[in-house]
Design a protein around this motif. Structure first.
Motif, PDB file in Angstrom:
ATOM      1  N   SER A  53      -6.027  22.913  96.099  1.00 54.04           N
ATOM      2  CA  SER A  53      -7.476  22.985  96.137  1.00 54.04           C
ATOM      3  C   SER A  53      -7.902  22.919  97.590  1.00 54.04           C
ATOM      4  O   SER A  53      -7.737  21.878  98.248  1.00 54.04           O
ATOM      5  N   GLY A  54      -8.391  24.041  98.113  1.00 57.66           N
ATOM      6  CA  GLY A  54      -8.782  24.088  99.510  1.00 57.66           C
ATOM      7  C   GLY A  54      -7.580  23.906 100.420  1.00 57.66           C
ATOM      8  O   GLY A  54      -6.598  24.648 100.327  1.00 57.66           O
ATOM      9  N   ASN A  55      -7.644  22.906 101.276  1.00 60.56           N
ATOM     10  CA  ASN A  55      -6.552  22.663 102.225  1.00 60.56           C
ATOM     11  C   ASN A  55      -5.571  21.609 101.740  1.00 60.56           C
ATOM     12  O   ASN A  55      -4.750  21.123 102.516  1.00 60.56           O
ATOM     13  N   VAL A  56      -5.642  21.226 100.466  1.00 55.16           N
ATOM     14  CA  VAL A  56      -4.807  20.147  99.931  1.00 55.16           C
ATOM     15  C   VAL A  56      -3.913  20.676  98.814  1.00 55.16           C
ATOM     16  O   VAL A  56      -4.404  21.261  97.839  1.00 55.16           O
ATOM     17  N   THR A  57      -2.614  20.472  98.962  1.00 53.21           N
ATOM     18  CA  THR A  57      -1.662  20.751  97.889  1.00 53.21           C
ATOM     19  C   THR A  57      -1.235  19.416  97.285  1.00 53.21           C
ATOM     20  O   THR A  57      -0.797  18.508  97.996  1.00 53.21           O
ATOM     21  N   THR A  58      -1.375  19.304  95.970  1.00 52.31           N
ATOM     22  CA  THR A  58      -1.059  18.057  95.271  1.00 52.31           C
ATOM     23  C   THR A  58       0.110  18.272  94.326  1.00 52.31           C
ATOM     24  O   THR A  58       0.129  19.255  93.566  1.00 52.31           O
ATOM     25  N   VAL A  59       1.072  17.368  94.393  1.00 52.66           N
ATOM     26  CA  VAL A  59       2.205  17.389  93.465  1.00 52.66           C
ATOM     27  C   VAL A  59       2.101  16.141  92.600  1.00 52.66           C
ATOM     28  O   VAL A  59       2.192  15.014  93.102  1.00 52.66           O
ATOM     29  N   SER A  60       1.869  16.323  91.311  1.00 54.58           N
ATOM     30  CA  SER A  60       1.719  15.205  90.388  1.00 54.58           C
ATOM     31  C   SER A  60       3.044  14.860  89.724  1.00 54.58           C
ATOM     32  O   SER A  60       3.837  15.750  89.408  1.00 54.58           O
ATOM     33  N   ASP A  61       3.247  13.567  89.504  1.00 51.10           N
ATOM     34  CA  ASP A  61       4.477  13.077  88.857  1.00 51.10           C
ATOM     35  C   ASP A  61       5.716  13.677  89.511  1.00 51.10           C
ATOM     36  O   ASP A  61       6.605  14.213  88.843  1.00 51.10           O
ATOM     37  N   LEU A  62       5.760  13.573  90.824  1.00 54.18           N
ATOM     38  CA  LEU A  62       6.923  14.069  91.568  1.00 54.18           C
ATOM     39  C   LEU A  62       8.136  13.230  91.211  1.00 54.18           C
ATOM     40  O   LEU A  62       8.167  12.018  91.443  1.00 54.18           O
ATOM     41  N   THR A  63       9.156  13.871  90.641  1.00 55.44           N
ATOM     42  CA  THR A  63      10.351  13.170  90.177  1.00 55.44           C
ATOM     43  C   THR A  63      11.574  13.723  90.890  1.00 55.44           C
ATOM     44  O   THR A  63      11.806  14.935  90.892  1.00 55.44           O
ATOM     45  N   MET A  64      12.329  12.843  91.509  1.00 55.57           N
ATOM     46  CA  MET A  64      13.609  13.204  92.138  1.00 55.57           C
ATOM     47  C   MET A  64      14.700  12.405  91.451  1.00 55.57           C
ATOM     48  O   MET A  64      14.636  11.177  91.393  1.00 55.57           O
ATOM     49  N   SER A  65      15.686  13.102  90.919  1.00 56.55           N
ATOM     50  CA  SER A  65      16.757  12.424  90.184  1.00 56.55           C
ATOM     51  C   SER A  65      18.082  13.078  90.484  1.00 56.55           C
ATOM     52  O   SER A  65      18.148  14.235  90.905  1.00 56.55           O
ATOM     53  N   MET A  66      19.142  12.318  90.272  1.00 55.26           N
ATOM     54  CA  MET A  66      20.485  12.866  90.455  1.00 55.26           C
ATOM     55  C   MET A  66      21.477  12.001  89.701  1.00 55.26           C
ATOM     56  O   MET A  66      21.217  10.836  89.378  1.00 55.26           O
ATOM     57  N   THR A  67      22.616  12.591  89.425  1.00 55.20           N
ATOM     58  CA  THR A  67      23.756  11.874  88.857  1.00 55.20           C
ATOM     59  C   THR A  67      24.835  11.820  89.918  1.00 55.20           C
ATOM     60  O   THR A  67      25.123  12.822  90.574  1.00 55.20           O
ATOM     61  N   VAL A  68      25.431  10.642  90.087  1.00 57.93           N
ATOM     62  CA  VAL A  68      26.459  10.453  91.113  1.00 57.93           C
ATOM     63  C   VAL A  68      27.787  10.231  90.405  1.00 57.93           C
ATOM     64  O   VAL A  68      28.088   9.128  89.952  1.00 57.93           O
ATOM     65  N   PRO A  69      28.627  11.277  90.304  1.00 52.27           N
ATOM     66  CA  PRO A  69      29.866  11.154  89.517  1.00 52.27           C
ATOM     67  C   PRO A  69      30.803  10.081  90.037  1.00 52.27           C
ATOM     68  O   PRO A  69      31.333   9.282  89.270  1.00 52.27           O
ATOM     69  N   ASP A  70      31.046  10.037  91.376  1.00 53.44           N
ATOM     70  CA  ASP A  70      32.040   9.097  91.877  1.00 53.44           C
ATOM     71  C   ASP A  70      31.580   7.662  91.797  1.00 53.44           C
ATOM     72  O   ASP A  70      32.383   6.737  91.844  1.00 53.44           O
ATOM     73  N   ALA A  71      30.260   7.432  91.674  1.00 56.82           N
ATOM     74  CA  ALA A  71      29.753   6.069  91.550  1.00 56.82           C
ATOM     75  C   ALA A  71      29.407   5.731  90.108  1.00 56.82           C
ATOM     76  O   ALA A  71      28.980   4.613  89.826  1.00 56.82           O
ATOM     77  N   GLU A  72      29.574   6.700  89.192  1.00 56.55           N
ATOM     78  CA  GLU A  72      29.245   6.518  87.789  1.00 56.55           C
ATOM     79  C   GLU A  72      27.840   5.946  87.643  1.00 56.55           C
ATOM     80  O   GLU A  72      27.600   4.961  86.948  1.00 56.55           O
ATOM     81  N   ALA A  73      26.885   6.586  88.351  1.00 53.48           N
ATOM     82  CA  ALA A  73      25.524   6.097  88.363  1.00 53.48           C
ATOM     83  C   ALA A  73      24.566   7.263  88.417  1.00 53.48           C
ATOM     84  O   ALA A  73      24.930   8.402  88.724  1.00 53.48           O
ATOM     85  N   SER A  74      23.306   6.991  88.075  1.00 49.47           N
ATOM     86  CA  SER A  74      22.242   7.972  88.225  1.00 49.47           C
ATOM     87  C   SER A  74      21.067   7.310  88.929  1.00 49.47           C
ATOM     88  O   SER A  74      20.926   6.081  88.920  1.00 49.47           O
ATOM     89  N   PHE A  75      20.248   8.142  89.548  1.00 55.71           N
ATOM     90  CA  PHE A  75      19.152   7.653  90.373  1.00 55.71           C
ATOM     91  C   PHE A  75      17.914   8.465  90.043  1.00 55.71           C
ATOM     92  O   PHE A  75      17.979   9.682  89.899  1.00 55.71           O
ATOM     93  N   GLU A  76      16.757   7.784  89.906  1.00 53.79           N
ATOM     94  CA  GLU A  76      15.517   8.489  89.638  1.00 53.79           C
ATOM     95  C   GLU A  76      14.368   7.796  90.350  1.00 53.79           C
ATOM     96  O   GLU A  76      14.233   6.573  90.307  1.00 53.79           O
ATOM     97  N   MET A  77      13.547   8.586  91.025  1.00 50.41           N
ATOM     98  CA  MET A  77      12.370   8.077  91.706  1.00 50.41           C
ATOM     99  C   MET A  77      11.175   8.905  91.273  1.00 50.41           C
ATOM    100  O   MET A  77      11.223  10.138  91.291  1.00 50.41           O
ATOM    101  N   ILE A  78      10.110   8.235  90.846  1.00 46.70           N
ATOM    102  CA  ILE A  78       8.916   8.926  90.360  1.00 46.70           C
ATOM    103  C   ILE A  78       7.721   8.474  91.195  1.00 46.70           C
ATOM    104  O   ILE A  78       7.398   7.283  91.243  1.00 46.70           O
ATOM    105  N   MET A  79       7.070   9.432  91.857  1.00 45.64           N
ATOM    106  CA  MET A  79       5.838   9.161  92.577  1.00 45.64           C
ATOM    107  C   MET A  79       4.684   9.802  91.810  1.00 45.64           C
ATOM    108  O   MET A  79       4.704  11.023  91.579  1.00 45.64           O
ATOM    109  N   PRO A  80       3.708   9.019  91.371  1.00 42.23           N
ATOM    110  CA  PRO A  80       2.614   9.574  90.552  1.00 42.23           C
ATOM    111  C   PRO A  80       1.914  10.755  91.207  1.00 42.23           C
ATOM    112  O   PRO A  80       1.523  11.707  90.518  1.00 42.23           O
ATOM    113  N   GLU A  81       1.767  10.702  92.541  1.00 42.57           N
ATOM    114  CA  GLU A  81       1.080  11.800  93.212  1.00 42.57           C
ATOM    115  C   GLU A  81       1.434  11.801  94.684  1.00 42.57           C
ATOM    116  O   GLU A  81       1.450  10.754  95.337  1.00 42.57           O
ATOM    117  N   VAL A  82       1.714  12.985  95.227  1.00 45.34           N
ATOM    118  CA  VAL A  82       1.934  13.173  96.659  1.00 45.34           C
ATOM    119  C   VAL A  82       1.047  14.326  97.104  1.00 45.34           C
ATOM    120  O   VAL A  82       0.998  15.374  96.439  1.00 45.34           O
TER     121      VAL A  82
END
Length: 509
Positions: A53-82
């Motif tokens: 909108s105009g000069n602003v780009t908004t990303v809602s519910d920005l989610t970054m996730s990954m699975t780490v095989p060698d650590a047998e773990a997964s990671f997820e970060m959720i930001m409501p808005e950037v």
């Protein structure tokens, strides 16, 4: 370097890095597109609702996730808005939520899964990006940046409130980060300062009386680092990653630190406090070597335990540890270095009084220092997780020692001092001459002072018998000759390629 470490650092850069700017045309879409390319190349899955909108780009519910095989773990970060806001001067401001969750799932083989939820909070965060799409510089600051443990689920149940509390806070945070994006590599240069980093950890076992509190702070924190990482990382191909041109060299320093610990375990109470006047930690890695270099100054430690009626007080003017080792397999010997020092170590008179109540032994500060360099042949890529598992299972050696140079050996305590240097080569084809050890050849030069006086004191204290003292003096007479000053001995020990050992010109083996 584990995949989990590389990718977690990548996540931190994506939302917490920044850099000084140069006036140029940069759009919100340029910055957002590079976030997606960077994190996608690190192995993250990225999703979110995008709108402009105009000069602003908004990303809602920005989610970054990954699975780490060698650590047998997964990671997820959720930001409501950037938000990515074009400022009209060629720069882009990034707006982030004041608080958002980070979820870590750990599912080790044969173990019940564990879920951690962390609260990540920012106070007065400001971030601006400038430059060009191929050369972005970030500048950021925040009054406070904190991570708090929100919950833990284990064995299908949530751990009761108060059983474990964890909090880490950075204040007066400021920094810069520059990213130069090439066809295959990304060059990163970073600087960061923080007024204080504080931590508080407390646990209270609901099924026993065990409990404890740990807290501390470091002040005047700074970080500088630079490196290059590939735009696309294949976690399954360790060799390709190592040979891609990856490199990193960075270090933390701080001006002072303090910590405290107290608690109860197995019905016994304990407490400890510590402080220092500063320290440094450097880490570097590329395709050929791995470096750790740590130092600390002005250390003081006080420990209280139930078994003693007084505290154990220790001080040290300086301490350090350095390891620089080759990491990639090759046919030729590669250089390495190892060093450590404990400088001017002292302990309280109460501790001395436990074994030397009459004060017979000199209580001057003690020092132990070692500085070595050499060469070694790396037989396998031992940092490769698959290779590491094989080594652990078979017990095979990852390399061979080819040469060792002792640049400094110093042991100074209770009135005696040992100093030495040496230079040796090792024949890995001869494991018979020295009982399975590669046969050494070379020369060591040693000098000791105050040994006889120390032996006399130990006899008087009853720690050493006359017969044992006689045997020690006979051994010193066999291996050493009198030095230039009273109560000094020196020795030149040579081992030749035939396996003969010669002390001061006299063959003893």
């Amino acid at each position: 370097m584990s995949v989990f470490f590389r990718r977690t650092c990548g996540a931190a850069i994506a939302y917490a890095v920044a850099s000084q700017g140069a006036w140029a045309d940069l759009t919100a879409n340029d910055v957002w597109a590079d976030w997606q390319a960077y994190m996608g190349g690190m192995g993250y899955s990225i999703s979110g609702g995008e709108s402009t909108s105009g000069n602003v780009t908004t990303v809602s519910d920005l989610t970054m996730s990954m699975t780490v095989p060698d650590a047998e773990a997964s990671f997820e970060m959720i930001m409501p808005e950037v938000t990515f806001t074009e400022n009209g001067d060629g720069t882009v401001a990034i707006g982030m939520p004041d608080q958002f969750p980070i979820t870590v799932n750990i599912a080790a083989e044969g173990e019940d899964p564990v879920k951690l939820v962390l609260d990540y909070a920012l106070t007065n965060m400001a971030m601006v990006v400038s430059g060009t799409p191929a050369d972005m510089t970030y500048t950021y600051s925040a009054d406070k940046n904190s991570v708090t443990l929100a919950s833990i689920e284990a064995e299908g149940e949530t751990i009761p409130e108060g059983a474990l509390n964890v909090s880490v806070v950075l204040d007066a945070l400021a920094g810069t980060s520059q990213m130069k994006i090439g066809d295959t590599m990304r060059d990163i240069a970073q600087n960061m300062t923080a007024g204080n980093i504080t931590y508080d950890i407390a646990f209270d076992d609901p099924e026993s009386d065990d409990a404890g509190k740990f807290s501390g702070a470091v002040a005047g924190v700074s970080y500088t680092g630079a490196g290059s990482i590939p735009n696309e990382i294949n976690a399954a191909d360790y060799g390709a990653f190592l040979n891609s041109g990856f490199k990193f060299d960075g270090g933390f320093s701080y001006k002072s630190g303090n910590g405290a610990m107290q608690g109860t375990g197995d019905g016994e109470e304990f407490a400890m406090s510590s402080k220092s006047t500063g320290g440094d930690f450097r880490f570097a890695m590329d395709s050929s070597h791995l470096l750790y270099d740590l130092s600390q100054s002005g250390s003081e430690i006080s420990v209280t335990v139930s078994e003693l009626p007084f505290p154990i007080d220790l001080k040290m003017a300086k301490s350090g540890f350095k390891l620089d080792m080759p990491i990639q397999a090759g046919d030729a010997p590669q250089p390495f270095a190892f060093g450590m020092n404990l400088t001017d170590f002292t302990m309280s008179d109460m501790i001395w009084g436990m074994f030397d109540p009459a004060g017979a032994l000199p209580r001057d500060p003690a020092t132990v220092a070692l500085d070595t360099t050499g060469t070694a042949k790396v037989l396998v890529d031992f940092l490769d997780p698959t290779v590491a598992e094989t080594l652990e299972r078979t017990g095979a050696a990852p390399g061979e020692l080819n040469s060792l140079k002792i640049n400094q050996l110093l042991v100074s305590l209770v009135g005696a001092k040992l100093m030495g240097t040496g230079d040796f080569e090792f024949d890995n084809s001869n494991l018979e001459a020295f009982d399975g050890m590669p046969a050494p050849s070379g020369v060591a030069n040693l000098e000791i002072s105050g040994a006889n006086a120390l032996i006399d004191k130990l006899i008087a204290m009853g720690f050493v018998s006359d017969q044992d003292a006689m045997g020690a003096r006979m051994m010193m007479g066999l291996l050493a000759v009198p030095g230039d000053a009273p109560d000094t001995l020196k020795s030149t020990i040579e081992i030749n390629k035939q396996g003969h050992i010669v002390a001061n010109g006299q063959r003893i083996k």
